[in-house]
Design a protein around this motif. Structure first.
Motif, PDB file in Angstrom:
ATOM      1  N   THR A   3       0.850  -1.184   0.000  1.00 42.17           N
ATOM      2  CA  THR A   3       0.000   0.000   0.000  1.00 42.17           C
ATOM      3  C   THR A   3       0.886   1.234   0.000  1.00 42.17           C
ATOM      4  O   THR A   3       1.809   1.348   0.810  1.00 42.17           O
ATOM      5  N   HIS A 103       3.235  -0.689   4.123  1.00 41.99           N
ATOM      6  CA  HIS A 103       2.413   0.513   3.924  1.00 41.99           C
ATOM      7  C   HIS A 103       3.303   1.742   4.075  1.00 41.99           C
ATOM      8  O   HIS A 103       3.766   2.063   5.161  1.00 41.99           O
ATOM      9  N   THR A 143      -3.338   0.507  -3.633  1.00 43.91           N
ATOM     10  CA  THR A 143      -2.770  -0.811  -3.358  1.00 43.91           C
ATOM     11  C   THR A 143      -2.119  -1.314  -4.643  1.00 43.91           C
ATOM     12  O   THR A 143      -2.627  -1.082  -5.744  1.00 43.91           O
TER      13      THR A 143
END
Length: 177
Positions: A3, A103, A143
């Motif tokens: 992400t 992330h 994503t």
């Protein structure tokens, strides 16, 4: 799956007599917008493994306000190559990210961030909003169907969020002080 969240710095002050663009600070509206974005990220329970940010004054001040709203300070890696970087340069930085980070938050400037979102993402209604405008203090989250950052390729990511300050508080939209 990785992400990538992009945050454009908040609204800066053109009234401040600084000698270099790099040193331009935020204005009051920008500070409010950045804090609001921080509170919203916290409400969504979004966390980051790795943060990469331009060291420009307006980016540093944006992060100060975001962390104030978020309720905790996260330390970025400051990267001068992000200052006014092109989408191609930003993609190079994405591809060089550490693979143990799932992330990542990247904080920087337009037009590079907007162009990077448009280059990376697949067509969607949300992507059309980015094409219209990527305002200051706006978050774009995507994503990527990859296991390693060096696998990031154009037109492969899914844009899952595009959060403008005015979506959270209409007084933070255009033409308001």
């Amino acid at each position: 799956m990785k992400t990538l969240t992009l945050l454009r710095h908040a609204k800066s002050s053109w009234d401040d007599p600084v000698s270099r663009d790099f040193d331009r600070p935020l204005n009051a509206k920008g500070r409010r917008a950045a804090a609001m974005i921080g509170r919203h990220l916290k409400s969504l329970d979004i966390t980051f493994d790795h943060i990469l940010a331009s060291p420009a004054v307006r980016v540093m001040e944006t992060l100060d306000e975001v962390w104030g709203g978020y309720g905790r300070r996260l330390e970025p890696m400051w990267d001068k190559t992000l200052y006014l970087a092109s989408a191609a340069s930003l993609l190079d930085r994405v591809q060089a990210l550490p693979d143990d980070a799932d992330h990542v938050l990247m904080v920087g400037h337009n037009p590079g961030l907007e162009d990077l979102v448009l280059d990376l993402t697949l067509a969607s209604e949300l992507r059309e909003r980015v094409e219209d405008k990527y305002p200051t203090a706006t978050v774009a989250q995507m994503t990527l169907p990859i296991d390693r950052w060096n696998e990031a390729q154009p037109h492969s990511a899914t844009l899952v969020a595009f959060i403008r300050p005015r979506d959270l508080d209409p007084t933070l939209g255009p033409d308001t002080p």
